[in-house]
Design a protein around this motif. Structure first.
Motif, PDB file in Angstrom:
ATOM      1  N   SER A  89       2.729 -35.017  14.316  1.00 22.56           N
ATOM      2  CA  SER A  89       1.367 -34.703  13.855  1.00 22.56           C
ATOM      3  C   SER A  89       1.414 -33.767  12.664  1.00 22.56           C
ATOM      4  CB  SER A  89       0.553 -34.025  14.949  1.00 22.56           C
ATOM      5  OG  SER A  89       0.527 -34.785  16.092  1.00 22.56           O
ATOM      6  N   GLY A  90       2.216 -32.695  12.773  1.00 20.59           N
ATOM      7  CA  GLY A  90       2.304 -31.717  11.697  1.00 20.59           C
ATOM      8  C   GLY A  90       2.756 -32.374  10.409  1.00 20.59           C
ATOM      9  N   GLY A  94      -1.262 -34.145   6.278  1.00 21.89           N
ATOM     10  CA  GLY A  94      -1.769 -34.384   4.935  1.00 21.89           C
ATOM     11  C   GLY A  94      -2.305 -35.797   4.779  1.00 21.89           C
ATOM     12  N   LEU A  95      -1.566 -36.765   5.341  1.00 26.21           N
ATOM     13  CA  LEU A  95      -1.964 -38.166   5.227  1.00 26.21           C
ATOM     14  C   LEU A  95      -3.323 -38.404   5.870  1.00 26.21           C
ATOM     15  CD1 LEU A  95       1.405 -39.829   6.233  1.00 26.21           C
ATOM     16  CD2 LEU A  95       0.386 -39.772   3.958  1.00 26.21           C
ATOM     17  N   ILE A  96      -3.547 -37.725   6.994  1.00 28.38           N
ATOM     18  CA  ILE A  96      -4.780 -37.949   7.725  1.00 28.38           C
ATOM     19  C   ILE A  96      -5.989 -37.647   6.839  1.00 28.38           C
ATOM     20  CG2 ILE A  96      -6.158 -37.116   9.663  1.00 28.38           C
ATOM     21  CD1 ILE A  96      -3.413 -36.676  11.110  1.00 28.38           C
TER      22      ILE A  96
ATOM     23  N   ILE B  82       2.769 -26.385  13.644  1.00 32.29           N
ATOM     24  CA  ILE B  82       3.014 -25.339  12.637  1.00 32.29           C
ATOM     25  C   ILE B  82       4.432 -25.450  12.075  1.00 32.29           C
ATOM     26  CG2 ILE B  82       3.282 -22.836  12.317  1.00 32.29           C
ATOM     27  CD1 ILE B  82       0.955 -22.468  14.260  1.00 32.29           C
ATOM     28  N   LEU B  83       5.418 -25.641  12.964  1.00 31.40           N
ATOM     29  CA  LEU B  83       6.807 -25.714  12.494  1.00 31.40           C
ATOM     30  C   LEU B  83       7.027 -26.879  11.541  1.00 31.40           C
ATOM     31  CD1 LEU B  83       8.923 -24.898  15.687  1.00 31.40           C
ATOM     32  CD2 LEU B  83       8.425 -23.415  13.743  1.00 31.40           C
ATOM     33  N   ALA B  84       6.298 -27.997  11.764  1.00 28.56           N
ATOM     34  CA  ALA B  84       6.531 -29.198  10.957  1.00 28.56           C
ATOM     35  C   ALA B  84       5.544 -29.318   9.800  1.00 28.56           C
ATOM     36  CB  ALA B  84       6.423 -30.440  11.851  1.00 28.56           C
ATOM     37  N   PHE B  85       4.594 -28.388   9.700  1.00 28.61           N
ATOM     38  CA  PHE B  85       3.544 -28.482   8.696  1.00 28.61           C
ATOM     39  C   PHE B  85       4.155 -28.500   7.294  1.00 28.61           C
ATOM     40  CE2 PHE B  85      -0.319 -27.362   6.464  1.00 28.61           C
ATOM     41  CZ  PHE B  85      -1.268 -28.014   7.231  1.00 28.61           C
ATOM     42  N   GLU B  92      11.307 -28.653   6.738  1.00 28.36           N
ATOM     43  CA  GLU B  92      12.360 -29.596   6.341  1.00 28.36           C
ATOM     44  C   GLU B  92      13.438 -29.699   7.418  1.00 28.36           C
ATOM     45  OE1 GLU B  92      15.146 -30.104   2.495  1.00 28.36           O
ATOM     46  OE2 GLU B  92      13.185 -29.171   2.153  1.00 28.36           O
ATOM     47  N   PHE B  93      13.875 -28.526   7.886  1.00 26.73           N
ATOM     48  CA  PHE B  93      14.903 -28.454   8.919  1.00 26.73           C
ATOM     49  C   PHE B  93      14.442 -29.158  10.202  1.00 26.73           C
ATOM     50  CE2 PHE B  93      16.605 -26.145  12.615  1.00 26.73           C
ATOM     51  CZ  PHE B  93      17.962 -26.279  12.397  1.00 26.73           C
ATOM     52  N   VAL B  94      13.239 -28.801  10.669  1.00 30.65           N
ATOM     53  CA  VAL B  94      12.724 -29.366  11.921  1.00 30.65           C
ATOM     54  C   VAL B  94      12.566 -30.876  11.803  1.00 30.65           C
ATOM     55  CG1 VAL B  94      10.668 -29.454  13.402  1.00 30.65           C
ATOM     56  CG2 VAL B  94      11.610 -27.252  12.724  1.00 30.65           C
TER      57      VAL B  94
END
Lengths: 275, 163
Positions: A89-90, A94-96, B82-85, B92-94
């Motif tokens: 999801s995270g 942006g795409l959403i 949040i970690l992947a935002f 990038e790492f996650v």
């Protein structure tokens, strides 16, 4: 003597064996017609083999105790599943925002499953109906319902039933449903594309096939909309279920059940209350 | 033996060490399945599962030790998002390592535990029977038509051409 759940080698060893068997068999595709195929994925082997290992008597090392540990452990493992979805999801947030209002709003169209609730009540379901009709009952929905109501609740049994039956018949049913709808419903091609993202990879694939065939020249757009919609159903869909669909289903259940509820079809409970 | 079998408090998944060991076992099985099914290299899959396990651990810990009545899956979701935002220093790492883990690999292992746990209430499942098949078919149809009709209305209202 209280053993820690992680020490139960019989349980975890069995799960490892089941997973290895399932992944080695791999996905099997059985074509029915040109556009329709049944897809059987490893996940259906592990759930059925797990059930069989418990039920089949010659297998002596899987008992009630292992089943209870499996339940407890599973509540924790839901978290890993949710964490994976959250990372996706995270990544796609942006795409959403770029994809326009139709793609986002059609996710709310999935609330239509709640219309099935009265039928479930008329068929004699009680609280199972809440688990059955709050969503299409795929993996994220199972996780949400089990997390909220506990493994041994009627709500969870309901969502498990929909999950298993949907896994077995969902792909083939949606193939026929889409093929039929394409010839009878005059909807926007992109609407068909987005609708095919129901939140299941195999059902999504099964629904895209006939849609692509019906609108030649729009392949790229249809695939993109279907893919994004399916991704949204997986990631954003669970938040719609948590915050809207489940509370709404519960409210309607409480209002409707005294009015049209039937005699429960469930067997009388013995000593099972341990959720 | 009987009192060991009955009474779910014996097997509850409490205590941080229990959580850590259970997540480690789950991760190992998932990494093996992920390798056999999708041929993702085991080294990066292990890192991916470690990240997901840490997020899970943080979520269940927060649920137990914060005074709010909020389910762990919401904490886990927020931490994961949040970690992947995009733009976060961690993203990038996650993303690199977590993308090595297929969702289906996790689900396959998860459902093995579900299958074994379900055996205990098999009689109640059998009672659901053909009626559950009817509901499944209706729920799938409702999901498809619900989305198709809303999408159609919004597409027409926002004037998206049909080709």
């Amino acid at each position: 003597m209280k053993r820690n759940p992680w020490r139960d080698i019989r349980l975890h060893g069995t799960v490892l064996v089941l997973v290895v068997i399932a992944e080695l068999i791999g996905t099997i595709k059985i074509p029915i017609t040109q556009d329709v195929a049944i897809t059987i994925m490893p996940l259906i082997y592990t759930i059925i083999l797990g059930l069989a290992f418990y039920l089949i008597k010659p297998i002596k090392w899987i008992h009630r105790k292992q089943a209870r540990i499996a339940e407890g452990a599973m509540m924790l493992f839901i978290g890993v599943l949710i964490a994976k979805l959250a990372v996706s999801s995270g990544q796609s947030i942006g795409l959403i925002f770029e994809m326009g209002p139709a793609l986002i709003l059609q996710e709310l169209g999935h609330l239509a499953t709640i219309l099935v609730l009265p039928i479930a009540l008329l068929l004699g379901f009680k609280k199972e109906a809440i688990g059955m009709t709050n969503s299409i009952g795929r993996e994220p929905n199972v996780a949400v319902v089990v997390d909220k109501y506990g493994f041994n609740s009627p709500e969870s049994r309901g969502v498990f039933a929909i999950f298993i039956i949907g896994t077995v018949i969902g792909t083939i049913f949606i193939s026929f449903l889409v093929t039929f709808s394409l010839s009878f419903l005059p909807l926007h091609p992109y609407a068909f594309a987005m609708a095919s993202g129901v939140g299941s990879a195999s059902m999504n694939a099964a629904a895209i096939g006939p849609t692509l065939a019906a609108f030649p020249g729009l392949e790229t757009q249809i695939e993109a909309f279907a893919g994004f919609s399916n991704l949204l159903s997986f990631c954003v869909g669970i938040y719609i279920v948590i915050f809207v669909a489940l509370p709404l289903t519960e409210k309607i259940y409480n209002w409707l059940e005294p009015k049209i509820g039937r005699e429960s079809i469930m067997p009388k409970k013995e000593d099972e209350e341990d959720a | 033996m009987p009192d060991l079998i009955d009474g779910s408090e014996n097997v509850s998944v409490h205590g941080i060490m229990n959580w850590i060991f259970l997540l480690a076992i789950f991760s190992i099985i998932t990494v093996i399945g992920n390798y056999l099914g999708y041929h993702h290299p085991m080294e990066s899959s292990i890192v991916g599962m470690a990240i997901l396990s840490l997020i899970t651990l943080a979520g269940v810990w927060l649920e137990r030790y914060l005074p709010f009545n909020i389910s762990s899956i919401l904490y886990i979701s927020v931490i994961g998002i949040i970690l992947a935002f995009p733009g976060m220093p961690t993203s990038e790492f996650v993303l690199h390592y977590v993308s090595q883990i297929e969702l289906l690999s996790i689900v396959t292992v998860f459902l093995a535990y579900v299958g074994i746990g379900m055996g205990k209430s098999w009689d109640e499942f059998k009672a659901l029977g053909w009626r559950a098949v009817v509901i499944t078919v209706l729920v799938i149809a409702a999901t498809y038509y619900g989305a198709a009709i809303v999408a159609h209305i919004v597409l027409v209202l926002t004037g998206v051409p049909a080709a």
